[in-house]
Write a protein that holds these residues in place. Structure first.
Motif, short mmCIF file in Angstrom:
data_model
loop_
_atom_site.label_atom_id
_atom_site.label_comp_id
_atom_site.label_asym_id
_atom_site.label_seq_id
_atom_site.Cartn_x
_atom_site.Cartn_y
_atom_site.Cartn_z
N LYS A 98 0.83 -1.22 0.00
CA LYS A 98 0.00 0.00 0.00
C LYS A 98 0.86 1.26 0.00
N PHE A 99 2.02 1.16 0.59
CA PHE A 99 2.88 2.33 0.75
C PHE A 99 4.02 2.38 -0.27
N ARG A 100 3.85 1.65 -1.37
CA ARG A 100 4.86 1.69 -2.44
C ARG A 100 4.60 2.85 -3.39
N LYS A 101 3.57 3.61 -3.12
CA LYS A 101 3.29 4.84 -3.85
C LYS A 101 3.57 6.01 -2.91
N PHE A 102 4.06 7.09 -3.49
CA PHE A 102 4.51 8.22 -2.70
C PHE A 102 3.40 8.81 -1.82
N PHE A 103 2.26 9.10 -2.40
CA PHE A 103 1.22 9.81 -1.68
C PHE A 103 0.74 9.08 -0.41
N PRO A 104 0.35 7.80 -0.49
CA PRO A 104 -0.07 7.12 0.75
C PRO A 104 1.03 7.04 1.80
N SER A 105 2.26 6.86 1.34
CA SER A 105 3.39 6.77 2.26
C SER A 105 3.60 8.09 3.01
N ILE A 106 3.59 9.19 2.28
CA ILE A 106 3.82 10.50 2.90
C ILE A 106 2.64 10.91 3.77
N ILE A 107 1.43 10.55 3.39
CA ILE A 107 0.27 10.85 4.24
C ILE A 107 0.44 10.18 5.59
N LEU A 108 0.88 8.92 5.61
CA LEU A 108 1.09 8.22 6.88
C LEU A 108 2.22 8.86 7.68
N VAL A 109 3.29 9.27 7.01
CA VAL A 109 4.39 9.97 7.70
C VAL A 109 3.86 11.24 8.35
N ILE A 110 3.08 12.02 7.62
CA ILE A 110 2.53 13.27 8.15
C ILE A 110 1.58 13.00 9.31
N LEU A 111 0.74 11.99 9.19
CA LEU A 111 -0.19 11.66 10.28
C LEU A 111 0.55 11.20 11.53
N PHE A 112 1.60 10.40 11.36
CA PHE A 112 2.39 9.97 12.52
C PHE A 112 3.10 11.17 13.15
N SER A 113 3.66 12.04 12.33
CA SER A 113 4.34 13.23 12.83
C SER A 113 3.35 14.14 13.57
N LEU A 114 2.17 14.31 13.01
CA LEU A 114 1.12 15.10 13.67
C LEU A 114 0.74 14.48 15.01
N THR A 115 0.64 13.17 15.05
CA THR A 115 0.33 12.48 16.31
C THR A 115 1.40 12.75 17.36
N VAL A 116 2.66 12.69 16.96
CA VAL A 116 3.77 12.96 17.89
C VAL A 116 3.68 14.40 18.39
N GLU A 117 3.42 15.34 17.49
CA GLU A 117 3.33 16.75 17.89
C GLU A 117 2.14 16.98 18.83
N LEU A 118 1.02 16.33 18.55
CA LEU A 118 -0.15 16.45 19.44
C LEU A 118 0.12 15.82 20.80
N LEU A 119 0.86 14.71 20.83
CA LEU A 119 1.25 14.10 22.10
C LEU A 119 2.16 15.04 22.89
N GLN A 120 3.09 15.70 22.20
CA GLN A 120 3.95 16.67 22.87
C GLN A 120 3.12 17.80 23.47
N TYR A 121 2.15 18.28 22.71
CA TYR A 121 1.29 19.35 23.19
C TYR A 121 0.45 18.89 24.39
N ALA A 122 -0.18 17.74 24.26
CA ALA A 122 -1.09 17.24 25.31
C ALA A 122 -0.35 16.91 26.61
N THR A 123 0.84 16.37 26.49
CA THR A 123 1.59 15.96 27.69
C THR A 123 2.52 17.07 28.20
N GLN A 124 2.67 18.13 27.41
CA GLN A 124 3.60 19.22 27.73
C GLN A 124 5.04 18.71 27.86
N LEU A 125 5.35 17.61 27.18
CA LEU A 125 6.70 17.06 27.17
C LEU A 125 7.48 17.53 25.95
#
Length: 155
Positions: A98-125
């Motif tokens: 599924k991730f052998r195409k650029f768009f789906p792969s980068i969307i998942l990278v962005i979503l994971f990065s967004l999740t990390v940033e939101l965790l940083q915000y929520a936990t204040q870590l």
């Protein structure tokens, strides 16, 4: 049959490597050993975080005011955010077709990065910074490009 077993072993190793990689990203993003250690000794609270929601503000500040920062700070905030997500761009297409195409792969990278940033915000870590997501997406894109180059050389 033997090739099938080898492929299963390789897939298992890649899955373990991916799990280890995700663990390292979360650890690096959410645990700042130096700040925890210094607060335990000095008993000082965390300084109010400066979140950034405006794209290219932090990146521009680091580029324009390059000489006002220690190299370590500049390197880890710009290059570090890029390099941290290169492995994800390489490993995702190896793990799933599924991730052998650029768009789906980068969307998942962005979503994971967004999740990390939101965790940083929520936990204040950490600090939520939209520029981190941009740099992480660039890192994932570079990793995906490396995967494509490796795939073509192996073919």
């Amino acid at each position: 049959m033997k090739m099938f077993v080898i492929n299963l072993k390789i897939r298992l190793y890649v899955k373990l490597l991916f799990f280890l990689y995700i663990s390292v990203v979360l650890f690096v993003s959410l645990v700042n050993i130096e700040s925890i250690y210094s607060r335990m000794i000095i008993f000082q609270p965390l300084i109010e975080a400066q979140h950034n929601l405006i794209p290219f503000t932090t990146i521009g500040n680091y580029i324009i005011n390059f000489y006002n920062y220690n190299f370590d700070i500049w390197f880890f905030n710009i290059i570090g955010n890029i390099l941290l997500f290169v492995p994800m761009g390489i490993l995702l297409p190896i793990l799933s077709f599924k991730f052998r195409k650029f768009f789906p792969s980068i969307i998942l990278v962005i979503l994971f990065s967004l999740t990390v940033e939101l965790l940083q915000y929520a936990t204040q870590l950490g600090v939520f910074d939209i520029d981190d997501i941009i740099l992480n997406a660039l890192g994932g894109s570079i990793g995906f490009l490396i995967f494509i180059i490796m795939k073509r050389r192996m073919s």
